[in-house]
Design a protein around this motif. Structure first.
Motif, PDB file in Angstrom:
ATOM      1  N   LEU A 259     -10.103  10.604   9.358  1.00 36.60           N
ATOM      2  CA  LEU A 259      -9.604   9.237   9.335  1.00 36.60           C
ATOM      3  C   LEU A 259     -10.501   8.320   8.508  1.00 36.60           C
ATOM      4  O   LEU A 259     -10.027   7.369   7.904  1.00 36.60           O
ATOM      5  CB  LEU A 259      -9.496   8.683  10.757  1.00 36.60           C
ATOM      6  CG  LEU A 259      -8.332   9.217  11.571  1.00 36.60           C
ATOM      7  CD1 LEU A 259      -8.406   8.697  12.990  1.00 36.60           C
ATOM      8  CD2 LEU A 259      -7.025   8.805  10.932  1.00 36.60           C
ATOM      9  N   LEU A 260     -11.789   8.611   8.527  1.00 39.47           N
ATOM     10  CA  LEU A 260     -12.726   7.799   7.759  1.00 39.47           C
ATOM     11  C   LEU A 260     -13.125   8.577   6.505  1.00 39.47           C
ATOM     12  O   LEU A 260     -13.319   9.786   6.562  1.00 39.47           O
ATOM     13  CB  LEU A 260     -13.973   7.483   8.576  1.00 39.47           C
ATOM     14  CG  LEU A 260     -13.739   6.805   9.912  1.00 39.47           C
ATOM     15  CD1 LEU A 260     -15.060   6.641  10.651  1.00 39.47           C
ATOM     16  CD2 LEU A 260     -13.089   5.461   9.699  1.00 39.47           C
ATOM     17  N   ARG A 261     -13.217   7.866   5.408  1.00 35.28           N
ATOM     18  CA  ARG A 261     -13.606   8.562   4.182  1.00 35.28           C
ATOM     19  C   ARG A 261     -14.437   7.622   3.329  1.00 35.28           C
ATOM     20  O   ARG A 261     -14.034   6.495   3.053  1.00 35.28           O
ATOM     21  CB  ARG A 261     -12.369   8.981   3.405  1.00 35.28           C
ATOM     22  CG  ARG A 261     -12.680   9.764   2.141  1.00 35.28           C
ATOM     23  CD  ARG A 261     -11.408  10.141   1.444  1.00 35.28           C
ATOM     24  NE  ARG A 261     -10.643  11.113   2.212  1.00 35.28           N
ATOM     25  CZ  ARG A 261     -10.879  12.428   2.165  1.00 35.28           C
ATOM     26  NH1 ARG A 261     -11.829  12.905   1.386  1.00 35.28           N
ATOM     27  NH2 ARG A 261     -10.141  13.268   2.865  1.00 35.28           N
TER      28      ARG A 261
ATOM     29  N   ALA B 160     -13.037  -0.980   6.590  1.00 40.71           N
ATOM     30  CA  ALA B 160     -13.654  -0.709   5.293  1.00 40.71           C
ATOM     31  C   ALA B 160     -13.722   0.777   5.014  1.00 40.71           C
ATOM     32  O   ALA B 160     -13.525   1.228   3.886  1.00 40.71           O
ATOM     33  CB  ALA B 160     -15.053  -1.319   5.249  1.00 40.71           C
ATOM     34  N   LEU B 161     -14.024   1.554   6.046  1.00 41.69           N
ATOM     35  CA  LEU B 161     -14.247   2.985   5.834  1.00 41.69           C
ATOM     36  C   LEU B 161     -12.974   3.809   5.980  1.00 41.69           C
ATOM     37  O   LEU B 161     -12.973   4.997   5.690  1.00 41.69           O
ATOM     38  CB  LEU B 161     -15.283   3.503   6.834  1.00 41.69           C
ATOM     39  CG  LEU B 161     -16.696   3.006   6.588  1.00 41.69           C
ATOM     40  CD1 LEU B 161     -17.622   3.490   7.692  1.00 41.69           C
ATOM     41  CD2 LEU B 161     -17.184   3.500   5.244  1.00 41.69           C
ATOM     42  N   SER B 162     -11.912   3.153   6.435  1.00 38.32           N
ATOM     43  CA  SER B 162     -10.705   3.905   6.726  1.00 38.32           C
ATOM     44  C   SER B 162     -10.178   4.623   5.492  1.00 38.32           C
ATOM     45  O   SER B 162     -10.049   4.040   4.421  1.00 38.32           O
ATOM     46  CB  SER B 162      -9.649   2.942   7.269  1.00 38.32           C
ATOM     47  OG  SER B 162      -8.378   3.507   7.071  1.00 38.32           O
ATOM     48  N   GLY B 163      -9.861   5.914   5.688  1.00 39.46           N
ATOM     49  CA  GLY B 163      -9.274   6.669   4.588  1.00 39.46           C
ATOM     50  C   GLY B 163      -7.804   6.915   4.835  1.00 39.46           C
ATOM     51  O   GLY B 163      -7.220   7.822   4.260  1.00 39.46           O
ATOM     52  N   ASN B 164      -7.222   6.097   5.715  1.00 39.45           N
ATOM     53  CA  ASN B 164      -5.894   6.395   6.223  1.00 39.45           C
ATOM     54  C   ASN B 164      -5.157   5.074   6.409  1.00 39.45           C
ATOM     55  O   ASN B 164      -5.674   4.143   7.011  1.00 39.45           O
ATOM     56  CB  ASN B 164      -6.065   7.126   7.573  1.00 39.45           C
ATOM     57  CG  ASN B 164      -4.740   7.542   8.160  1.00 39.45           C
ATOM     58  OD1 ASN B 164      -3.871   6.711   8.366  1.00 39.45           O
ATOM     59  ND2 ASN B 164      -4.597   8.825   8.421  1.00 39.45           N
TER      60      ASN B 164
END
Lengths: 666, 213, 493
Positions: free
Chosen positions: C59-61, C127-131
């Motif tokens: 979920l975080l990227r 900010a870190l969400s990759g989703n």
């Protein structure tokens, strides 16, 4: 070379640091002098042929900060550093009577101001140029705000800041258009590629550049900030701003107008010439009506920039009309006047500062008899006044003569239209010269001669040597460059033909040290001869007068008759009275407003009190900038209704945006 | 819009839109809340029809429990408490006009945006967008805080419609997140309305206008 | 499950809960100091050592853009936490409006820190969400946590601002949820992972154009509302001006930028389906409208914090223009602008907050005069910030603004010149008010001496903004250009 650059940077930085941190300002002044000397040496080496080309590691990748030293830059660096050294010497003594906080501010900012001006002239690409340019604007803004607690200073500073920022934005726009068209931010590449641009784009760029540099050089109608901002700065800073900073704008105009954009359509030159005419005539007229010494000098800067612009305009026309000789002479005239104005205007501001330092203030009508009380200051003021009025044998005469010559030549060689323009230019220049002389008769007559009008003027004493010596040096240079015009005319002609790519023209422009001969028949001056002649006349007159005095009986001194009234120190002929005929003659331009209030007892003839108030209409403030400001504010007031506080309205914005997007976006 | 193979769904979708329009028009608070419950009931039917099988029935049950029973009851309680059951200036009189305009515009514009979907999805997506916009229009026209709350739920219904019809249920984590967020929003609004009550601020939206310019 | 990225996100929530348990003010200070320090350290480790790291089961990227955002959130967040202590010390000491209304004391401060840390945590998540799904949830979470903070003082104005904020942003995010639903449906369902940015980009090649456009329009309006793009910005000036200053800094500097980046990521997905012109031209237009709408409010304004808030709208507009131009240089400019703006604006809000406390005149611009002599540090901070915002060299925003304007002029000379005109008018407005406040006649009042903490809190963002924006050391330049390459090229790092 690179070491000179670094030591100059370091020395100015050190000066700023010392100014900020140390109680004693001496070290800061010394460091500033060292910085000026380093850059002056750099400039001299560059003029002798050495080259500098460095990149500073600043900014994200596509940007670079490139510095270089072509001859044109070197000339301006030399000018800035030379005048800067003198101003720093003066400033070190001048700020002594300032409050602690202000003194520190001035000592910190002045070296930074000098440094940023130097860097503007050294810059070789967009980023370096704009960074230095804005640093120059901001440091000078901060210096203008030295007396920031006075509301009128806040206002003056604000007008300056906004005008200068708008100018910088125009420059940014022009440079970005160039960047977009050439794909590079480097001046060298621009110079190569700009001549191939579409004519419309080139003209747009030229107009933006003219607006940008014109607002900094204070060409009418972009001059309104100058008479506000210059007088409120510390005097040596006013001198630097008037004498040097305006010249940086001239440098920019030459750089972009000639080297980068190259020959343009005829109207470029005509526009610049017209702005020059307007600036010179209006500048001197407003100066004449002014009684605040520093404001008066500020208006004279407008006038002199106008004269420089006339030279530049003729050079542009000459370049276009394939009259390379004419172009070279006109550009030489502009460069010469640039240097001259830097010298005498700085001297004048330094002297005005000395008068202020001596406690007399800035109002001419409160001075009087200063020549006797402040002899050195008075002498330098007199010499500088003669120079700015274009009197031989001083330097102003030489450059104005060169400008006349180029105008006359333009009239002779151009078509009927150009002849008409040239004629108008000659007329304007003549009018300007005459009025400038009249104005400085006022300054020296009312300020230096006569008897003190106020208690303060009576108590005035000569300032410390650190203050009058720089002014004297500048005055001496004014005289020297007037007596030996060839010293500068020859290299300037070489420089001009280099800028104009008119290399082969140069040899025909003959100059010696004492004599300047232009490449067309009969155009030749040697002010030295004038000087010798004038000296001879003066000596004869002095001898005759001395002889006469011996013969005549001693004069008897009595009190004059004053129609039964009392005669006081203020009864002398005043600057206001002197300017009155001019106010009437040029009433169309001044639109004077006056009010006289008479209080009388018993009978109107027995006046107890007369109050006179006269002022001239600020035409540009009222009719040009006023409506713009009103318009912007009205628009803003209208636009502010968007945020009316109603949540439903805000939700409506979202709804309408969404519906519009769904309807019209495909 | 209604094409044969979406007959029943198309009818239900149209009913949703009609109920939304009705919500724009009706005045007294209790009528609005009733219509809201009716709309949720239609939504439950759509859930069963659009997603056959156990999932659909579960979704319908959840909707019945929360939207048909729970939320209307809460809203009714609030309406009683704040005395706005029979408020005269519940919403602006021009709301129905805006609603009709929206229906017209969206019906004309939507085919471009639903091209490439299967007909059933296209119809339900169009309905969802319409219900969303009508809910938004209701918030614009609603003059009482409660009216705005009712229409916020209408927007929510539009989203549900889209979620049910298009995806047959969002990922559980996302559903959970959305639900937690919704709860928190309600909590924050309750906290704020406590302050509104304490400060004796008006319950009338138009009078919350201290901040402007 | 315990990876660095989740740790970074969870840490503030943990600190917030711990803050509720603290018994004394000293404990609070220690705990939050250690927490923030650890957070900064972890973020630094992650930024330098873990490019491309994945957390929380994907979920975080930490891609190139997230790296920049992480750095900004952590720095501004730590500064905001530090400034919060000064804020509450002054607020309680002076017995301001807050104290009169809600009664003062430790419980109140503890609650504040709980919400502030929760806000910070949700910002980090966003900010870190990759989703896309997580982004939506996190952004909604920021609304809730920050709404409590906006209304925290409990005054009538604050409550009104919070109410408007919650209603407008909830509606906006409801619209954005339709985007999430649509994109999820278009990508064929199949669980949460199909909403990851990278999978979405891949899947978008097969999206039908119409629904993809519809999804983008709703994202533009929805996320646009939250990121303050005009004319959807209406909540912003209210919330920014009524929130406590340390929170305003986070709202303006960080929150808006993160949501804008989310929107840009959606635009990137849409571009695959519809071609780049559709999403980016709309973004460009929204940016221009934002700058234009902010202008009148910056020319005529009577509240210092509202002035700063409208400047945020203008800045977000500029960033949107930069992203919308979709050229490497302009996008890099926008990313750099984002960083420098976050630093500058937080410094300005801190200064404004201190001003309200120390000068006792409130936020009314008409009553601010002569700061330069009475409170030199605050005056200098204001002047510095305003010149930075004006894009004046030698301050931090010069290069980024030049890059953006360069792109705009390259795309359309007329639009570029219009943009420059508006920026000059805005500069004139900002400097008018701030110049009058800093200089001008000195009013009666005590001289405010600069303290070491004040100098650090105001000086650090200023210094960083110059280092990042003007000097731009290689590391920063590389990070910025990598982020720009990600936005323009779409390839994951």
């Amino acid at each position: 070379m690179i070491w000179l650059l670094l030591s100059g940077l370091g020395a100015y930085g050190l000066a700023a640091l010392c100014g900020a941190c140390l109680r004693n300002g001496r070290l800061a002044t010394l460091a500033a002098l060292a910085g000026g000397a380093a850059f002056a040496a750099l400039a001299v080496l560059a003029l002798l042929g050495a080259r500098l080309d460095v990149r500073l590691p600043l900014g994200p990748p596509p940007f670079a900060l490139r510095l270089w030293t072509p001859p044109l830059s070197a000339l301006f660096v030399l000018l800035i550093s030379g005048v800067g050294i003198l101003a720093s010497v003066y400033g070190g003594a001048y700020v002594a009577h300032f409050a602690e906080q202000k003194r520190r501010a001035v000592l910190t900012l002045t070296p930074l101001f000098l440094l940023s001006m130097t860097l503007v002239t050294l810059a070789a690409d967009l980023a370096a140029f704009l960074i230095a340019w804005e640093a120059m604007s901001l440091t000078s803004y901060a210096l203008v705000m030295t007396d920031g607690e006075r509301p009128e200073v806040v206002r003056a500073g604000y007008v300056y800041l906004v005008m200068t920022h708008v100018g910088a934005v125009c420059l940014l726009a022009a440079f970005l258009l160039l960047t977009g068209a050439t794909g590079s931010m480097d001046f060298t590449i621009w110079a190569g590629a700009a001549s191939a641009l579409a004519p419309g784009l080139r003209s747009a760029i030229f107009v933006l550049v003219l607006l940008g540099f014109g607002s900094k050089a204070a060409l009418v109608p972009l001059h309104v900030w100058l008479p506000r901002a210059h007088p409120v700065a510390p005097s040596h800073v006013s001198g630097l701003m008037s004498g040097v900073m305006l010249k940086v704008a001239v440098y920019g105009l030459i750089l972009v107008g000639f080297t980068v954009l190259g020959p343009g359509p005829l109207w470029w030159g005509l526009l610049v010439l017209a702005l020059g005419v307007l600036s010179s005539v209006l500048g001197v007229l407003y100066a004449l009506a002014e009684h605040d010494l520093k404001r008066l000098l500020a208006y004279h800067s407008v006038e002199n920039v106008g004269i420089i612009a006339m030279g530049l305009g003729v050079a542009l026309i000459g370049q276009r009309a394939h009259l390379p000789l004419l172009a070279v002479v006109a550009l030489t005239a502009a460069l010469y006047h640039t240097v001259n104005h830097a010298l005498f205007k700085t001297a004048l501001f330094l002297d005005a500062g000395s008068v202020q330092y001596a406690g007399v203030g800035r109002n001419l009508d409160r001075m009087g008899g200063l020549l006797a009380r402040m002899p050195w200051t008075g002498v330098s003021l007199l010499v500088a006044a003669a120079s700015i009025s274009g009197l031989p044998p001083f330097n102003g005469f030489v450059s104005e003569w060169l400008t006349y010559q180029s105008l006359v030549r333009l009239g002779a060689r151009g078509g009927p239209l150009l002849a008409l323009c040239a004629f108008a230019g000659v007329l304007a220049l003549a009018l300007t010269g005459g009025l400038a002389a009249a104005c400085f008769v006022k300054v020296s007559g009312v300020g230096l001669l006569g008897r003190p009008r106020t208690e303060h003027a009576t108590r005035a004493r000569e300032v410390p040597p650190a203050m009058y010596v720089p002014a004297l040096v500048l005055a001496g240079l004014c005289l020297g460059l007037g007596l030996l015009p060839g010293v500068l005319a020859a290299p300037f002609a070489a420089l001009a033909s280099g800028v104009l790519h008119a290399g082969s023209v140069l040899p025909q422009t003959a100059t010696g040290a004492v004599l300047v001969t232009l490449p067309w028949g009969g155009a030749r001056i040697g002010p030295g001869a004038f000087a010798a002649f004038a000296l001879a006349v003066a000596a004869t007159a002095a001898l005759a007068s001395a002889a006469g005095r011996r013969v005549r009986p001693a004069a008897e001194v009595r009190a004059p008759w004053a129609c039964g009234g009392e005669i006081g120190l203020l009864s002398q002929y005043s600057a206001t009275a002197y300017a009155k005929p001019f106010r009437q003659v040029f009433g169309l331009i001044y639109r004077p407003v006056r009010s006289v209030q008479v209080e009388s007892a018993v009978h109107p003839f027995f006046r107890t009190r007369v109050e006179y108030q006269g002022e001239i209409t600020p035409v540009f403030d009222r009719y040009v900038y006023g409506p713009v400001l009103t318009g912007v504010l009205a628009l803003a007031r209208y636009g502010r209704q968007l945020q009316s506080g109603s949540l439903r309205l805000y939700l409506g914005y979202i709804l309408v945006t969404l519906v519009l997007l769904l309807t019209f976006v495909r | 819009m209604t094409v044969p193979e979406t007959g029943l769904l198309g009818g239900l979708a149209d009913l949703l839109v009609v109920l939304s329009l009705g919500l724009l028009v009706v005045r007294p608070a209790l009528w609005s809340i009733g219509l809201l419950a009716a709309q949720a009931a239609v939504l439950a039917v759509i859930a069963v029809v659009a997603a056959p099988g156990a999932g659909g029935w579960v979704a319908a049950g959840v909707i019945l429990l929360t939207k048909v029973v729970g939320i209307p009851l809460v809203l009714q309680w609030v309406a009683r408490r704040t005395g706005s059951e029979n408020a005269v200036d519940w919403s602006a009189p021009w709301a129905w006009l805006v609603g009709a305009g929206i229906v017209l515009v969206v019906r004309l514009a939507l085919p471009t945006f639903t091209a490439g979907l299967n007909p059933q999805h296209a119809v339900l997506l169009g309905t969802a967008v319409l219900v969303l916009l009508l809910g938004l229009a209701g918030m614009v026209s609603g003059k009482l805080l409660l009216a705005q709350a009712v229409h916020l739920v209408v927007i929510e219904n539009g989203l549900y419609c889209a979620g049910l019809a298009l995806t047959g249920g969002l990922p559980a984590a996302l559903d959970l997140g959305a639900a937690v967020d919704l709860l928190l929003v309600i909590f924050v609004l309750a906290w704020l309305s406590h302050h509104v009550h304490r400060l004796q601020l008006p319950l009338h939206v138009d009078e919350l206008r201290r901040l402007r310019g | 499950m315990v990876d660095t990225l989740s740790l970074i996100c969870v840490l503030p929530f943990a600190c917030g809960v711990a803050a509720l348990l603290c018994r004394r003010a000293g404990d609070l200070r220690w705990m939050l100091g250690i927490g923030s320090g650890t957070g900064v350290l972890l973020a630094a480790v992650a930024c330098v050592g873990l490019p491309g790291a994945v957390g929380l089961g994907g979920l975080l990227r930490l891609d190139a853009l997230a790296r920049v955002l992480l750095a900004v959130v952590v720095v501004v967040g730590a500064l905001s936490t530090a400034e919060s202590f000064s804020h509450w010390r002054d607020e309680l000491a002076r017995g301001g409006a807050t104290a009169a209304l809600v009664g003062h004391g430790l419980p109140h401060v503890r609650a504040y820190f709980f919400w502030q840390q929760a806000f910070l945590g949700s910002l980090l998540l966003a900010a870190l969400s990759g989703n896309l799904g997580l982004s939506w949830v996190a952004i909604e979470l920021t609304t809730i946590t920050s709404a409590v903070l906006v209304g925290f003082s409990g005054g009538a104005r604050a409550v009104e601002a919070a109410w408007k904020y919650v209603v407008l942003c909830s509606v906006g995010l409801a619209l954005a949820l339709l985007t999430v639903i649509l994109l999820y449906a278009l990508s064929g369902g199949g669980g949460l992972h199909s909403l990851e940015w990278n999978s979405l980009r891949v899947a978008a090649a097969t999206f039908p154009t119409g629904p993809a456009k519809l999804a983008y329009l709703f994202a533009l309006v929805g996320f646009g509302t939250k990121s303050g793009l005009a004319p959807l910005h209406a909540w912003l000036p209210d919330a920014h001006s009524e929130a406590p200053a340390p929170v305003s800094a986070l709202l303006s500097g960080v929150l808006l930028a993160i949501v804008l980046c989310t929107l840009v990521r959606v635009a990137g997905v849409t571009a695959v389906a519809t071609g780049p012109a559709f999403p980016y031209h709309l973004l460009l237009g929204a940016g221009l409208v934002s700058v234009a709408v902010a202008t009148p409010f910056l020319v005529l304004q009577d509240d210092l914090k509202r002035l700063l808030a409208y400047s945020s709208i203008e800045q977000i507009g500029l960033m949107a223009i930069g992203f919308g131009l979709h050229a490497p240089l302009a996008v890099a400019g926008a990313v750099l602008q984002l960083v420098v703006h976050a630093l500058t604006k937080s410094g300005l809000f801190f200064a404004a907050g201190r001003l309200v406390h120390e000068m006792g005149g409130g936020q009314r611009l008409a009553r601010l005069r002569g700061l330069g002599r009475r409170a030199p540090l605050l005056g200098a901070a204001l002047l510095f910030g305003v010149f930075t915002l004006g894009g004046v060299p030698p301050f931090g925003m010069f290069f980024s603004e030049v890059a953006i304007v360069q792109g705009a002029i390259g795309a359309s000379a007329g639009a570029g010149l219009l943009l420059l005109l508006m920026l000059s008018v805005i500069f004139a407005g900002l400097t008018f008010y701030v110049g009058r406040a800093v200089f001008g006649a000195r009013r009666q009042g005590p001289h405010v001496h600069a303290t070491a903490t004040g100098l650090a809190i105001l000086g650090l963002p200023a210094a960083l903004s110059v280092v990042v924006g003007l000097w731009t050391p290689g590391v920063v330049a590389h990070a910025v250009s990598a982020a720009a390459a990600l936005v323009v090229g779409g390839h994951a790092l």
